[in-house]
Structures are given as C-alpha cells and as structure tokens.
Design a protein around this motif. Structure first.
Motif, short mmCIF file in Angstrom:
data_model
loop_
_atom_site.label_atom_id
_atom_site.label_comp_id
_atom_site.label_asym_id
_atom_site.label_seq_id
_atom_site.Cartn_x
_atom_site.Cartn_y
_atom_site.Cartn_z
N CYS A 89 0.89 -1.35 0.04
CA CYS A 89 0.04 0.12 -0.12
C CYS A 89 0.95 1.31 -0.22
N TRP A 107 0.83 3.98 -2.78
CA TRP A 107 0.63 5.24 -2.45
C TRP A 107 1.67 6.25 -2.66
N CYS A 123 -9.41 3.32 -2.62
CA CYS A 123 -8.70 4.62 -2.98
C CYS A 123 -7.99 4.46 -4.21
N CYS A 165 -4.34 6.35 -5.87
CA CYS A 165 -3.22 7.18 -5.62
C CYS A 165 -2.57 7.70 -6.74
N TRP A 205 -3.62 10.17 -1.79
CA TRP A 205 -4.46 9.34 -1.95
C TRP A 205 -5.98 10.15 -2.24
#
Length: 117
Positions: free
Chosen positions: A2, A6, A40, A42, A47
């Motif tokens: 993640c 991101w 989400c 990015c 984000w």
C-alpha cells in the motif's frame, strides 16, 4: 504494498486499493472522524477515496456494522483514558481534579475527536 502504491507507483487507471484513511467527509455514509478502509486511488503521492461506487445491500450492511464496531471501540478507549486520568489525578488537588474531569466528560460526549494517529 500500500505504501509503495501510495507514495511511489500510484494506481493504474481504474485501479483501486483498499486503504485505512481518516474519514473527514463522510464517505459512503460512514460517520466523519474515524479511520476507515475505503477504495482509494493514488496519484503523485496523494490518495483519493474513489467515490460513487455502487454498493449492494450486503456491502452497505458490512459498512454499517464495521462503523458501529469502530465507534464502540473508540468509546471504550475514551473510557479507559478517563479512568487513567482520574487515577493520575488522585495525587493532585481536588479543584484541579474537578476541572479535568469536566473537560474529559465533554470530550467523551463525542462532540469532537481528540485522538491522533
């Protein structure tokens, strides 16, 4: 993965990742002021919650259940903080203790979030 998505690679067009983010806008009807996992995207180290996804009844029920769990956990944590403060105040003067208890109970009412990540 993640953090890499991101901060480094971003998401591909149309791709979403699930991220626990501070809900400052009430996304998907979830109460503002709690950290919650949302779909989400990015880009450029930022984000963005992907809004407007169609949710079926099952998904909406799960969101509501999880939201309630998180709110209950926050209340339980606030109660522990109040008890801890009261114990630490037992060695201070009564006047100081009374004013601290009033401040804590107004915080406990849920008017605003005082915890930080």
């Amino acid at each position: 993965d993640c953090l890499k998505t991101w901060l480094v690679t971003g998401t591909k067009d149309g791709e979403t990742v699930s991220m626990a983010v501070y809900n400052d806008k009430g996304y998907y009807g979830v109460k503002k002021g709690i950290v919650f996992s949302f779909p989400c995207e990015c880009r450029d180290g930022n984000w963005y919650v992907r809004e407007g996804l169609d949710l079926n009844d099952f998904a909406r029920d799960k969101l509501a259940f999880t939201e309630e769990e998180l709110i209950e956990e926050r209340i339980a944590a606030e109660e522990l903080i109040v008890k801890s403060r009261l114990r630490s105040l037992s060695t201070t003067s009564l006047t100081s203790s009374e004013s601290d208890v009033e401040m804590t109970s107004s915080t406990h009412s849920g008017e605003y979030l005082t915890s930080r990540i």
